[in-house]
Design a protein around this motif. Structure first.
Motif, PDB file in Angstrom:
ATOM      1  N   ARG A  19      -3.383  -0.147  -3.848  1.00  0.00           N
ATOM      2  CA  ARG A  19      -4.103   0.353  -2.679  1.00  0.00           C
ATOM      3  C   ARG A  19      -3.333   1.517  -2.089  1.00  0.00           C
ATOM      4  O   ARG A  19      -2.107   1.499  -2.032  1.00  0.00           O
TER       5      ARG A  19
ATOM      6  N   VAL B 125      -8.459   9.680   7.491  1.00  0.00           N
ATOM      7  CA  VAL B 125      -7.825   8.697   6.619  1.00  0.00           C
ATOM      8  C   VAL B 125      -8.788   8.368   5.487  1.00  0.00           C
ATOM      9  O   VAL B 125      -9.929   7.963   5.748  1.00  0.00           O
TER      10      VAL B 125
ATOM     11  N   ARG C 243      -9.125   6.030   2.038  1.00  0.00           N
ATOM     12  CA  ARG C 243      -8.563   4.915   1.265  1.00  0.00           C
ATOM     13  C   ARG C 243      -9.018   5.047  -0.181  1.00  0.00           C
ATOM     14  O   ARG C 243     -10.163   5.369  -0.460  1.00  0.00           O
TER      15      ARG C 243
ATOM     16  N   ARG D 119       1.236   5.104   1.134  1.00  0.00           N
ATOM     17  CA  ARG D 119       0.667   5.957   2.180  1.00  0.00           C
ATOM     18  C   ARG D 119       1.184   7.376   1.987  1.00  0.00           C
ATOM     19  O   ARG D 119       2.387   7.611   1.907  1.00  0.00           O
TER      20      ARG D 119
ATOM     21  N   ARG E  87      -3.633   5.103   0.834  1.00  0.00           N
ATOM     22  CA  ARG E  87      -4.373   5.852   1.846  1.00  0.00           C
ATOM     23  C   ARG E  87      -3.753   7.233   1.979  1.00  0.00           C
ATOM     24  O   ARG E  87      -2.538   7.388   1.920  1.00  0.00           O
TER      25      ARG E  87
ATOM     26  N   GLU F   4       0.846  -1.195   0.000  1.00  0.00           N
ATOM     27  CA  GLU F   4       0.000   0.000   0.000  1.00  0.00           C
ATOM     28  C   GLU F   4       0.881   1.244   0.000  1.00  0.00           C
ATOM     29  O   GLU F   4       1.922   1.276   0.644  1.00  0.00           O
TER      30      GLU F   4
END
Length: 163
Positions: free
Chosen positions: A139, A130, A132, A97, A141, A95
């Motif tokens: 993926r 947050v 997503r 971030r 966030r 993911e």
């Protein structure tokens, strides 16, 4: 006495190194042992009749996701460097971030528009919001530190409707 067949050849090599004049006999002995392949640990699966297990399909898929996330994060870093809010871009667990500290709701809107976080669900967690979403097929966030406080301030400052 040990049953390791490498003990006697190792002892012979060490003896030979100790007999010659060397600046550091311990380092020379270690180098000779390494050159002879005696410092490597034996592979427990290399014994006859045992096979090394292959990686599971889930492990391979996870590795692919992690590599995609790392590549996406590497591409994102220069793209968002000039955005407001001291952006930090990292990749972990497949993911990407984005952690930002927007100073206003306009800064937060710029982030959501720039990253395409239009219909993502946002959730307040502590002092951060947050969201997503998917970034470059991975993926992702967006973590907006202080955004819940900015939203609360905007609600308190808005003119009240008459009843």
């Amino acid at each position: 006495m040990t049953t390791n067949p490498h003990v006697l050849p190792a002892a012979d090599l060490i003896d030979a190194v100790m007999r010659r004049a060397a600046a550091d006999p311990a380092v020379d002995a270690a180098a000779v042992l390494d050159d002879a392949g005696l410092l490597t640990r034996p592979d427990p699966f290399a014994t006859p009749g045992r096979r090394r297990p292959g990686p599971s399909p889930a492990a391979v898929a996870s590795l692919v996701e992690c590599r995609k996330a790392k590549a996406a994060a590497d591409l994102a870093e220069p793209e968002v460097a000039e955005m407001p809010g001291e952006p930090a871009v990292t990749a972990a667990y497949g993911e990407v971030r984005f952690v930002v500290r927007p100073r206003s709701l306009d800064d937060w809107r710029r982030w959501t528009q720039a990253l395409g976080v239009h219909d993502a669900q946002g959730r307040a967690i502590g002092g951060a919001l947050v969201a997503r979403f998917t970034y470059r097929g991975v993926r992702a966030r967006l973590v907006g530190e202080g955004v819940p406080a900015l939203l609360g301030k905007a609600l308190n400052d808005s003119p009240r409707r008459p009843r």
